[in-house]
Write an enzyme that holds these catalytic residues in place. Structure first.
Site, PDB file in Angstrom:
ATOM      1  N   ASP A 289      85.361  18.937  -7.607  1.00 53.40           N
ATOM      2  CA  ASP A 289      85.657  18.669  -9.014  1.00 53.40           C
ATOM      3  C   ASP A 289      84.321  18.383  -9.694  1.00 53.40           C
ATOM      4  OD1 ASP A 289      86.898  17.677 -11.511  1.00 53.40           O
ATOM      5  OD2 ASP A 289      88.730  17.607 -10.330  1.00 53.40           O
ATOM      6  N   HIS A 323      83.251  21.406 -11.018  1.00 52.00           N
ATOM      7  CA  HIS A 323      83.784  21.826 -12.311  1.00 52.00           C
ATOM      8  C   HIS A 323      82.758  21.619 -13.421  1.00 52.00           C
ATOM      9  CE1 HIS A 323      88.278  21.342 -10.967  1.00 52.00           C
ATOM     10  NE2 HIS A 323      87.598  22.199 -10.223  1.00 52.00           N
TER      11      HIS A 323
END
Length: 472
Positions: A289, A323
């Site tokens: 992430d 991300h």
């Protein structure tokens, strides 16, 4: 008091005064010299200090490379270290199985090189503690390493902390992928994450937000909750259940030389939340992430706490997969201000954005004074800079709390492949994104220069995209 101590005290007071002066300046305009202020912040951050007394866990019965559960052994070593005035709890080379480790005041947990802690994958080994999940406070499983309302603590060394969270263990609770079997319980079930968010909205006392067994909400890995003066240095963390390093409502936190390799769901590398005076430096992030994500609470619970994250300094870090490289949000209702990013390298075909701010009208929050310089970007997928007031990953994320984003500056940035957009920005008509500046920025290749909606006062100086100079 000696003359020397008087001078030291005077210098400390002067730094505090100057920081207060800067904070009181008009926040709607760019700071005249934010990097001077950054240096004042780093100078003001308190440093940990420990007695040289060492407590080797072997003396308490630890046996490396066995099936022995070391949870109680580590607890006894930490307790004795604390009761005798503090020092170093030493874990020598070898592999050690353990449950959660809870730190006490004045304790430096030192994991030597070639030492590895293998954390239990049995949820029943983790007692309920006050913690949070995705920006909402609750009583849930203890993080693997945890400290609550402690001062002068550290986790250091060249060893490995292994959460063993892959797939059939903690990760499957995410509810999709990662070994999850269709129909099996997960955090996606209404009685789990949705129920917790509703409690935050309804202002249910945190002591009554009881989750843990039967609720499938994954714990964070290393969490300092309401702590002051802490150091995380040198260690490597792999395969965490959820967020990896989580300073929560904490002050004077240094994360130095840490390596994170964890590609599970919501595996943010470092998430300062409701925290101030946080210094992240010399780290490597390779995550599932966001590499670094600065938080400030979710929706109603974030407004209840009402504590911004501020004075966050990020230096000399390397971001690989993730991300986003440096991200602010989406749990951001308390606001974020005074973020400084310099001398970082970001490069991976699996890195989606370099700098990202994400919020929405359920979150709200004021995000201001974000300064980035000396950034080298190899490849990102979507955008070099993404500013989004309409972030939504699941469900209806619209509300009446219109966010504010202002004062975002990129300086001395070199990008080889910026992906789809150089800048992707989406603001509200009644609350446009304000004061975005790019200076000495070169983006060699990108599909589209800009996608801008409701952006006010965007400026370019000596900026080139796809070989062409960009003008205001």
């Amino acid at each position: 008091m000696s003359i020397k101590k008087l001078i030291q005290k005077y210098n400390q007071l002067a730094i505090v005064f100057l920081l207060g002066f800067f904070v009181c300046l008009n926040c709607t305009a760019q700071k005249a010299n934010p990097w001077k202020e950054m240096k004042l912040i780093t100078k003001s951050i308190k440093q940990t200090s420990f007695s040289s007394q060492t407590y080797n866990v072997v003396q308490f019965g630890a046996k490396a490379n066995t099936d022995l559960d070391h949870t109680e052994i580590f607890r006894k070593a930490i307790k004795e270290c604390n009761e005798r005035g503090g020092g170093v709890v030493l874990i020598p080379a070898g592999k050690y199985k353990t449950g959660p480790i809870h730190l006490e005041n004045n304790v430096n947990l030192h994991i030597e090189e070639n030492a590895e802690l293998l954390f239990s994958t049995n949820p029943k080994d983790y007692p309920l503690v006050r913690t949070s999940f995705e920006g909402t406070e609750c009583m849930n499983y203890s993080p693997m390493i945890y400290a609550y309302q402690k001062t002068n603590i550290a986790v250091t060394g060249k060893g490995i902390l292994n959460g063993q969270a892959k797939n059939e263990n903690w990760w499957q609770w995410a509810g999709k992928g990662y070994g999850h079997i269709k129909g099996a319980p997960s955090q996606q079930d209404p009685e789990n994450r949705d129920a917790l968010v509703a409690m935050g909205e309804n202002n249910t006392p945190v002591s009554e937000r009881i989750f843990g067994e039967g609720h499938y909400i994954r714990p964070n890995f290393l969490e300092f909750f309401e702590c002051d003066t802490a150091l995380i240095e040198g260690i490597k963390i792999i395969d965490a259940p959820s967020w990896v390093i989580h300073p929560m409502k904490s002050n004077n936190i240094i994360v130095d030389g840490v390596t994170i390799e964890s590609h599970g769901p919501n595996n943010d590398g470092c998430d300062p939340e409701y925290s101030k005076n946080v210094w992240i430096k010399n780290c490597t992030f390779n995550t599932g992430d966001d590499c670094i994500a600065i938080k400030a609470g979710r929706d109603g619970d974030g407004r209840r706490v009402g504590m911004p994250s501020t004075n966050i300094v990020i230096q000399n870090c390397k971001m690989i997969d993730g991300h986003g490289g440096v991200v602010i949000g989406s749990e951001i209702s308390g606001g974020v201000s005074n973020v400084y990013v310099e001398n970082c390298v970001m490069d991976s075909p699996e890195l989606e954005r370099a700098i990202r701010i994400k919020t929405n009208s359920k979150r709200g929050g004021i995000i201001e004074n974000i300064y980035v310089r000396n950034l080298k970007v190899g490849t990102v997928k979507e955008a070099v800079l993404k500013l989004n007031m309409f972030y939504a990953i699941y469900g209806d994320q619209s509300g009446t709390f219109i966010p504010v984003i202002r004062n975002v500056s990129l300086e001395n940035v070199k990008v080889k492949n910026g992906g789809k957009y150089a800048i992707l920005a989406n603001g509200y008509e009644q609350s446009p994104i304000e004061n975005v500046s790019l200076k000495n920025v070169t983006i060699d290749k990108v599909e589209t220069n800009f996608s801008l909606k409701n952006v006010k006062n965007i400026h370019f100086k000596n900026t080139k995209i796809n070989g062409k100079k960009i003008r205001d």
